[in-house]
Design an enzyme around this catalytic site. Sequence first.
Site, mmCIF file in Angstrom:
data_model
loop_
_atom_site.group_PDB
_atom_site.id
_atom_site.type_symbol
_atom_site.label_atom_id
_atom_site.label_comp_id
_atom_site.label_asym_id
_atom_site.label_seq_id
_atom_site.Cartn_x
_atom_site.Cartn_y
_atom_site.Cartn_z
ATOM 1 C CG LEU A 115 15.506 0.286 -14.334
ATOM 2 C CD1 LEU A 115 15.137 1.136 -15.669
ATOM 3 C CD2 LEU A 115 16.103 1.090 -13.265
ATOM 4 C CG ASP A 116 12.586 -0.329 -8.102
ATOM 5 O OD1 ASP A 116 11.573 0.438 -8.607
ATOM 6 O OD2 ASP A 116 13.664 -0.011 -8.014
ATOM 7 C CD GLN A 117 5.098 -2.543 -10.431
ATOM 8 O OE1 GLN A 117 5.222 -3.463 -9.510
ATOM 9 N NE2 GLN A 117 3.710 -2.404 -10.666
ATOM 10 C CB SER A 119 13.226 2.449 -10.787
ATOM 11 O OG SER A 119 13.342 2.385 -9.656
#
Length: 251
Positions: A115-117, A119
């Site tokens: 998950l990106d930072q 999210s």
Amino acid sequence: MWKRSSPMPENDGAERLQKVMAVAGVGSRRACETLIARGKVTVDGRLARLGDRANPATSVIMVNGERLAADQTLVYLAMNKPRGVVSTMADEKGRSAISDFLGRVEQRVYHVGRLDQDSEGLLLLTNDGTLAHKLTHPSYGVAKTYLCEVAGPLPRAVGRRLLAGVELEDGPAKADAFKLVDTLGKTAQIEITLHEGRKHIVRRLMDEVGHPVSRLVRTSIGPIKLGDLRSGRTRRLNNGEIAALFAAVED
């Protein structure tokens, strides 16, 4: 019809089947013996019988048609990743990382996908490399669901377009399911499901249709749900959830 198995040889690592099942949390040894006697257990594709032995690290044990996670050295965790945490076990820039939230987990585990930072939401962590590979490989098509806040208002045509597919710079992409959950002034809350895992795929899809994401929470990976797990917390998956993950990636 299942074939009757021959008693397993006394090889290294093999233990009484009912003991392996009991340690894995199926029930008492007596209850496990009853399941074996009733023909509810298979070992490596063969119907088990009382007196059989199994190696918890290598044997495929099925109980009532569900695979048993018998190897106690393998760990399966769900985590609710907070926003601002990077999806790495350690970060060379000193940012908050996944390992900061694992507490007393003794085994070395790895995150399944990312998950990106910016999210948040569900991440799976495990040291089962075979299962992790299958969960992330596109050929197995494990669906993931996200709850997003996007710029509104949201015309109905947006959902139809996402389900039909849009062209991104690295190829076409589409949602498997889409639902408008709520409208909140100039924002809308949507639920979107898709099975592919290209980088920032949900954000890129919503940008393409003109409704950028301001908040993104992953709520499920295959059969595993985020539920009421609090932000920053982890929990161990139960036997049923692990069995469901195995079933989701069956060849």
